[in-house]
Design an enzyme around this catalytic site. Structure first.
Site, PDB file in Angstrom:
ATOM      1  CG  HIS A 192      -0.410   0.098   2.538  1.00  0.00           C
ATOM      2  ND1 HIS A 192       0.410  -0.863   3.083  1.00  0.00           N
ATOM      3  CD2 HIS A 192      -0.518   1.073   3.487  1.00  0.00           C
ATOM      4  CE1 HIS A 192       0.754  -0.494   4.310  1.00  0.00           C
ATOM      5  NE2 HIS A 192       0.215   0.675   4.578  1.00  0.00           N
ATOM      6  CG  HIS A 196       0.056   4.356   4.772  1.00  0.00           C
ATOM      7  ND1 HIS A 196      -0.630   3.571   5.679  1.00  0.00           N
ATOM      8  CD2 HIS A 196      -0.813   5.322   4.364  1.00  0.00           C
ATOM      9  CE1 HIS A 196      -1.868   4.035   5.798  1.00  0.00           C
ATOM     10  NE2 HIS A 196      -2.008   5.101   5.014  1.00  0.00           N
ATOM     11  CG  ASP A 198       4.844   3.123   7.440  1.00  0.00           C
ATOM     12  OD1 ASP A 198       3.916   3.585   6.740  1.00  0.00           O
ATOM     13  OD2 ASP A 198       4.673   2.209   8.272  1.00  0.00           O
ATOM     14  CG  HIS A 199       4.176   0.246   4.209  1.00  0.00           C
ATOM     15  ND1 HIS A 199       4.065  -1.069   4.597  1.00  0.00           N
ATOM     16  CD2 HIS A 199       3.762   0.979   5.268  1.00  0.00           C
ATOM     17  CE1 HIS A 199       3.597  -1.132   5.828  1.00  0.00           C
ATOM     18  NE2 HIS A 199       3.402   0.100   6.262  1.00  0.00           N
ATOM     19  CG  HIS A 254      -3.856  -0.049   6.930  1.00  0.00           C
ATOM     20  ND1 HIS A 254      -3.777   0.559   8.155  1.00  0.00           N
ATOM     21  CD2 HIS A 254      -2.736   0.315   6.261  1.00  0.00           C
ATOM     22  CE1 HIS A 254      -2.669   1.262   8.222  1.00  0.00           C
ATOM     23  NE2 HIS A 254      -1.999   1.142   7.082  1.00  0.00           N
ATOM     24  CG  ASP A 285       0.795  -1.297   7.853  1.00  0.00           C
ATOM     25  OD1 ASP A 285       1.762  -2.045   8.109  1.00  0.00           O
ATOM     26  OD2 ASP A 285       0.899  -0.053   7.773  1.00  0.00           O
ATOM     27  CG  HIS A 338       4.395  -1.620  11.442  1.00  0.00           C
ATOM     28  ND1 HIS A 338       5.148  -0.472  11.564  1.00  0.00           N
ATOM     29  CD2 HIS A 338       3.592  -1.438  10.366  1.00  0.00           C
ATOM     30  CE1 HIS A 338       4.800   0.385  10.606  1.00  0.00           C
ATOM     31  NE2 HIS A 338       3.863  -0.170   9.854  1.00  0.00           N
TER      32      HIS A 338
HETATM   33 FE    FE Z   1       2.855   0.834   8.166  1.00  0.00          FE
HETATM   34 ZN    ZN Z   2       0.137   1.627   6.568  1.00  0.00          ZN
END
Ligand code: FE
Ligand code: ZN
Length: 257
Positions: free
Chosen positions: A54, A56, A58-59, A113, A137, A175
């Site tokens: 996805h 985001h 942090d990905h 998410h 996530d 995570h």
């Molecule tokens: Fe994440």
């Molecule tokens: Zn995420």
């Protein structure tokens, strides 16, 4: 296909898939480029693909820099994420397949998410090896992702697809949230002895800084409340026997935990 786990940011995991025969690699959700480049340098391997779950930051945070180092690499992501994943070349939908190191990855559409989230599942090659699930996530060890762009009904549908996979599937979630997730799980499912023993194992692992990812899907089915909307004790605790209502109340409690 070997799977290597790389730590990034404060609690993210990046997964590096390595094909030792051709010495090529792919990464799932590169939060950052540097730790991936460092790892590739040690392996002397070439990066040929990025599999994003996805959009985001942090990905996908490492996408651009990795593309600069490996201009011919291919970036995969969900079709609904078009325009949100840097460098995305392939728009994947439920039922599509990706290939790496002689393995086929099946694409699952798992919104909740985010509205475009996908997961990659590589079935086992033989009966005594595990399947590999990269679920971003959506499902976490002991928990699940927050609902930023989706509804409880969508997430129950998405998690149902994951729950239908074999017990002997390794869950590579993005995570290290497991200990906190299991603390919450115990607060709503205190009589679950499988959960109690998992909690103690995870607590001991975290005390010595050990990663708790991957987990096994079979264990998630027995201990993760977000896969247990049809368990009588959890239905009683949430005051409903409707799966979506049970899930929504659990998610609401977890958001405040
Ligand atoms: Fe994440
Ligand atoms: Zn995420």
């Amino acid at each position: 296909m070997q799977v290597h786990r790389i730590s990034a940011l404060s609690d993210n995991y990046i997964f590096l898939l390595h094909d030792p025969e051709k010495n090529i690699a792919a990464v799932v959700d590169p939060a950052q480029a540097e730790p991936v480049l460092h790892y590739l340098n040690n392996l002397k391997a070439e990066l040929v693909a990025i599999f994003n779950t996805h959009h985001h930051a942090d990905h996908v945070g490492g996408n651009q820099q990795l593309m600069q180092h490996f201009p011919s690499l291919c970036v995969y992501g969900g079709a609904e994420d078009q325009g949100r994943i840097p460098g995305q070349k392939v728009l994947l939908q439920e039922g599509d397949q990706v290939e790496f190191a002689g393995r086929v990855g099946q694409v699952y559409f798992v919104p909740g998410h985010t509205r475009a989230h996908i997961a990659y599942y590589f079935p086992p090659l033989t009966n005594d090896t595990p399947g590999e699930l990269f679920c971003g996530d959506t499902l976490f060890a002991g928990g699940c992702g927050r609902l930023f762009e989706g509804t409880p009904a969508q997430m129950v549908n998405s998690l149902s697809k994951i729950r239908a996979l074999p017990d002997h599937t390794r869950v590579w979630c993005a995570h290290e949230y497991t200990l906190n997730n299991l603390k919450f799980a115990l607060s709503v499912d205190y009589d679950n002895s499988d959960l109690q023993s998992r909690y103690h194992q995870v607590e001991a692992a975290r005390q010595i800084g050990k990663a708790t990812v991957p987990s096994l899907l079979g264990s998630e089915k027995h201990t993760n409340p977000f896969l247990r909307w049809d368990t009588p004790s959890l239905q009683l605790a949430m005051g409903s026997n409707d799966p979506v209502t049970v899930f929504a109340r659990l998610r609401g409690k977890k958001d405040l935990f």
